[in-house]
Design a protein around this motif. Structure first.
Motif, PDB file in Angstrom:
ATOM      1  N   ASP A 126      34.870  44.462  40.607  1.00  0.00           N
ATOM      2  CA  ASP A 126      33.960  45.595  40.193  1.00  0.00           C
ATOM      3  C   ASP A 126      32.664  45.382  39.703  1.00  0.00           C
ATOM      4  O   ASP A 126      31.631  46.271  39.881  1.00  0.00           O
ATOM      5  N   GLY A 172      36.849  44.076  48.237  1.00  0.00           N
ATOM      6  CA  GLY A 172      37.883  43.309  47.749  1.00  0.00           C
ATOM      7  C   GLY A 172      38.724  42.687  48.784  1.00  0.00           C
ATOM      8  O   GLY A 172      39.320  41.634  48.539  1.00  0.00           O
ATOM      9  N   THR A 194      39.484  38.557  39.983  1.00  0.00           N
ATOM     10  CA  THR A 194      39.880  39.478  39.096  1.00  0.00           C
ATOM     11  C   THR A 194      39.207  40.956  39.654  1.00  0.00           C
ATOM     12  O   THR A 194      38.248  40.982  40.018  1.00  0.00           O
ATOM     13  N   LYS A 195      39.834  42.077  39.460  1.00  0.00           N
ATOM     14  CA  LYS A 195      39.464  43.397  39.645  1.00  0.00           C
ATOM     15  C   LYS A 195      38.082  43.364  38.695  1.00  0.00           C
ATOM     16  O   LYS A 195      37.165  44.150  39.348  1.00  0.00           O
TER      17      LYS A 195
END
Length: 173
Positions: free
Chosen positions: A34, A21, A29-30
């Motif tokens: 992910d 990240g 976006t997370k």
């Protein structure tokens, strides 16, 4: 600094979870980060990378365990934007290069890069190339300091979002 081997899959995945990240531009976006980690940086994927003879994975450790890793990949270039400016027969890709954020500025990234470039040169490649997000100013400064010059642009998919990358190349000794 050492070659990662079978058994290092989980520590590599843990490092990837903490570092990937950091290379993404603000606003990523997370969920997309992910998704990318699950699809490309899982312990299972690292097991495959470690078993692949076309890949070299280096692991940097500190007193408290692993703090960074790099991955070189030899072989065909699938991305047409990269293939247009890089000769796959004489180059090797620096596919991954990450150091924990609390180790930035400690010198470990320089040591890891020195070892990584030595491994790249030992393969017989004439040059080493990489892709780095155009908004990743810290990485751009680091790669410039290590003589990686911008030679083109490409796109990189993280989850559902396309990112713009610079293609950088460095001649090897």
């Amino acid at each position: 600094m050492r070659h990662a081997t079978h058994g290092d899959e989980q520590p590599l995945h843990a490092l990837a979870t903490l570092t990937f990240g950091l290379a993404c531009p603000p606003g990523t976006t997370k969920a997309d980060i992910d998704h990318f980690i699950a699809a490309n940086l899982s312990a299972e994927r690292f097991a495959g990378y470690l078993a692949d003879p076309a890949r070299i994975v280096l692991l940097a450790s500190g007193d408290d365990g692993p703090v960074g890793y790099s991955m070189l990949v030899r072989g065909p270039i699938a991305d047409p934007d990269v293939a247009a400016v890089v000769d796959a027969d004489t180059s090797i890709e620096l596919s991954k290069f990450y150091v924990l954020s609390d180790r930035h500025g400690s010198g470990i990234a320089h040591t890891l890069m020195t070892a990584t470039l030595a491994e790249a040169a030992a393969t017989g490649a004439d040059s080493c190339w990489l892709g780095v997000n155009q908004q990743n100013v810290r990485a751009a400064r680091f790669y410039t300091k290590h003589d990686f010059a911008i030679i083109g642009v490409k796109r990189f998919l993280v989850g559902s979002e396309w990112h713009d990358d610079h293609i950088r190349l460095r001649k090897l000794p």
